[in-house]
Design a protein around this motif. Sequence first.
Motif, PDB file in Angstrom:
ATOM      1  N   MET A   1     -11.356  -3.319  -5.248  1.00 44.79           N
ATOM      2  CA  MET A   1     -10.169  -3.024  -6.023  1.00 44.79           C
ATOM      3  C   MET A   1     -10.225  -3.771  -7.358  1.00 44.79           C
ATOM      4  N   LYS A   2      -9.892  -3.071  -8.436  1.00 47.76           N
ATOM      5  CA  LYS A   2      -9.915  -3.676  -9.756  1.00 47.76           C
ATOM      6  C   LYS A   2      -8.776  -4.671  -9.897  1.00 47.76           C
ATOM      7  N   LYS A   3      -9.059  -5.781 -10.539  1.00 49.98           N
ATOM      8  CA  LYS A   3      -8.018  -6.763 -10.818  1.00 49.98           C
ATOM      9  C   LYS A   3      -7.198  -6.304 -12.008  1.00 49.98           C
ATOM     10  N   ARG A   4      -5.893  -6.471 -11.896  1.00 46.50           N
ATOM     11  CA  ARG A   4      -4.971  -6.109 -12.979  1.00 46.50           C
ATOM     12  C   ARG A   4      -4.742  -7.343 -13.839  1.00 46.50           C
ATOM     13  N   ILE A   5      -4.951  -7.182 -15.148  1.00 47.20           N
ATOM     14  CA  ILE A   5      -4.792  -8.273 -16.100  1.00 47.20           C
ATOM     15  C   ILE A   5      -3.774  -7.851 -17.150  1.00 47.20           C
ATOM     16  N   ALA A   6      -2.764  -8.686 -17.379  1.00 51.42           N
ATOM     17  CA  ALA A   6      -1.775  -8.432 -18.427  1.00 51.42           C
ATOM     18  C   ALA A   6      -2.244  -9.111 -19.706  1.00 51.42           C
ATOM     19  N   VAL A   7      -2.223  -8.362 -20.810  1.00 48.93           N
ATOM     20  CA  VAL A   7      -2.717  -8.879 -22.085  1.00 48.93           C
ATOM     21  C   VAL A   7      -1.691  -8.578 -23.165  1.00 48.93           C
ATOM     22  N   GLU A   8      -1.419  -9.561 -24.033  1.00 47.95           N
ATOM     23  CA  GLU A   8      -0.518  -9.327 -25.153  1.00 47.95           C
ATOM     24  C   GLU A   8      -1.067  -8.188 -26.005  1.00 47.95           C
ATOM     25  N   GLN A   9      -0.174  -7.379 -26.503  1.00 43.95           N
ATOM     26  CA  GLN A   9      -0.532  -6.139 -27.204  1.00 43.95           C
ATOM     27  C   GLN A   9      -1.445  -6.375 -28.407  1.00 43.95           C
ATOM     28  N   SER A  10      -1.308  -7.482 -29.087  1.00 43.67           N
ATOM     29  CA  SER A  10      -2.098  -7.716 -30.306  1.00 43.67           C
ATOM     30  C   SER A  10      -3.557  -8.060 -30.027  1.00 43.67           C
ATOM     31  N   LEU A  11      -3.905  -8.319 -28.783  1.00 42.60           N
ATOM     32  CA  LEU A  11      -5.274  -8.725 -28.434  1.00 42.60           C
ATOM     33  C   LEU A  11      -6.123  -7.513 -28.046  1.00 42.60           C
ATOM     34  N   THR A  12      -6.289  -6.589 -28.966  1.00 42.87           N
ATOM     35  CA  THR A  12      -6.993  -5.340 -28.669  1.00 42.87           C
ATOM     36  C   THR A  12      -8.465  -5.565 -28.344  1.00 42.87           C
ATOM     37  N   ASN A  13      -9.096  -6.548 -28.980  1.00 36.15           N
ATOM     38  CA  ASN A  13     -10.506  -6.811 -28.679  1.00 36.15           C
ATOM     39  C   ASN A  13     -10.676  -7.325 -27.249  1.00 36.15           C
ATOM     40  N   VAL A  14      -9.733  -8.129 -26.784  1.00 35.38           N
ATOM     41  CA  VAL A  14      -9.779  -8.636 -25.410  1.00 35.38           C
ATOM     42  C   VAL A  14      -9.521  -7.493 -24.432  1.00 35.38           C
ATOM     43  N   VAL A  25      -6.188  -3.121 -17.244  1.00 39.10           N
ATOM     44  CA  VAL A  25      -5.474  -3.909 -18.242  1.00 39.10           C
ATOM     45  C   VAL A  25      -4.129  -3.242 -18.550  1.00 39.10           C
ATOM     46  N   VAL A  26      -3.069  -4.060 -18.513  1.00 35.74           N
ATOM     47  CA  VAL A  26      -1.728  -3.581 -18.857  1.00 35.74           C
ATOM     48  C   VAL A  26      -1.180  -4.456 -19.975  1.00 35.74           C
ATOM     49  N   ASP A  27      -0.249  -3.874 -20.760  1.00 39.16           N
ATOM     50  CA  ASP A  27       0.413  -4.646 -21.805  1.00 39.16           C
ATOM     51  C   ASP A  27       1.344  -5.666 -21.169  1.00 39.16           C
ATOM     52  N   LEU A  28       1.328  -6.848 -21.707  1.00 36.25           N
ATOM     53  CA  LEU A  28       2.208  -7.908 -21.230  1.00 36.25           C
ATOM     54  C   LEU A  28       3.564  -7.708 -21.888  1.00 36.25           C
ATOM     55  N   LYS A  29       4.499  -7.139 -21.139  1.00 33.71           N
ATOM     56  CA  LYS A  29       5.812  -6.823 -21.704  1.00 33.71           C
ATOM     57  C   LYS A  29       6.946  -7.482 -20.953  1.00 33.71           C
ATOM     58  N   THR A  30       6.870  -7.513 -19.654  1.00 35.92           N
ATOM     59  CA  THR A  30       7.995  -7.997 -18.857  1.00 35.92           C
ATOM     60  C   THR A  30       7.538  -8.973 -17.782  1.00 35.92           C
ATOM     61  N   VAL A  31       8.487  -9.633 -17.205  1.00 33.89           N
ATOM     62  CA  VAL A  31       8.199 -10.526 -16.092  1.00 33.89           C
ATOM     63  C   VAL A  31       7.617  -9.732 -14.928  1.00 33.89           C
ATOM     64  N   GLU A  32       8.026  -8.494 -14.763  1.00 35.22           N
ATOM     65  CA  GLU A  32       7.499  -7.662 -13.678  1.00 35.22           C
ATOM     66  C   GLU A  32       5.996  -7.448 -13.834  1.00 35.22           C
ATOM     67  N   ASP A  33       5.524  -7.325 -15.075  1.00 33.87           N
ATOM     68  CA  ASP A  33       4.083  -7.197 -15.308  1.00 33.87           C
ATOM     69  C   ASP A  33       3.350  -8.427 -14.789  1.00 33.87           C
ATOM     70  N   LEU A  34       3.928  -9.589 -14.986  1.00 38.76           N
ATOM     71  CA  LEU A  34       3.299 -10.827 -14.538  1.00 38.76           C
ATOM     72  C   LEU A  34       3.180 -10.900 -13.026  1.00 38.76           C
ATOM     73  N   LYS A  35       4.170 -10.377 -12.334  1.00 42.83           N
ATOM     74  CA  LYS A  35       4.196 -10.490 -10.879  1.00 42.83           C
ATOM     75  C   LYS A  35       3.112  -9.667 -10.201  1.00 42.83           C
ATOM     76  N   THR A  36       2.563  -8.675 -10.888  1.00 43.64           N
ATOM     77  CA  THR A  36       1.567  -7.800 -10.271  1.00 43.64           C
ATOM     78  C   THR A  36       0.152  -8.043 -10.795  1.00 43.64           C
TER      79      THR A  36
END
Length: 81
Positions: A1-14, A25-36
Amino acid sequence: MKKRIAVEQSLTNVTQALREKGYDVVDLKTVEDLKTCSACVITGMDSNIMGMQDTFTEAPVIEANGLSADEVCREIEQRAH
């Protein structure tokens, strides 16, 4: 299973480097993103200037300031659970 990583939107190279390595990879927007997510990557621009330490996730938080995309990927590979 792929690991889900939250990344701030401005870090496009990452975001691109992590996707190339097979991470979900998901955009880091909410606390809910962090929990998953297995880790989150921030710019470090919004550092904790007030000294508050509320924790919303047990996943490692990686500050990308001063690191290349490859260095961030290595940090995630070492620290993400």
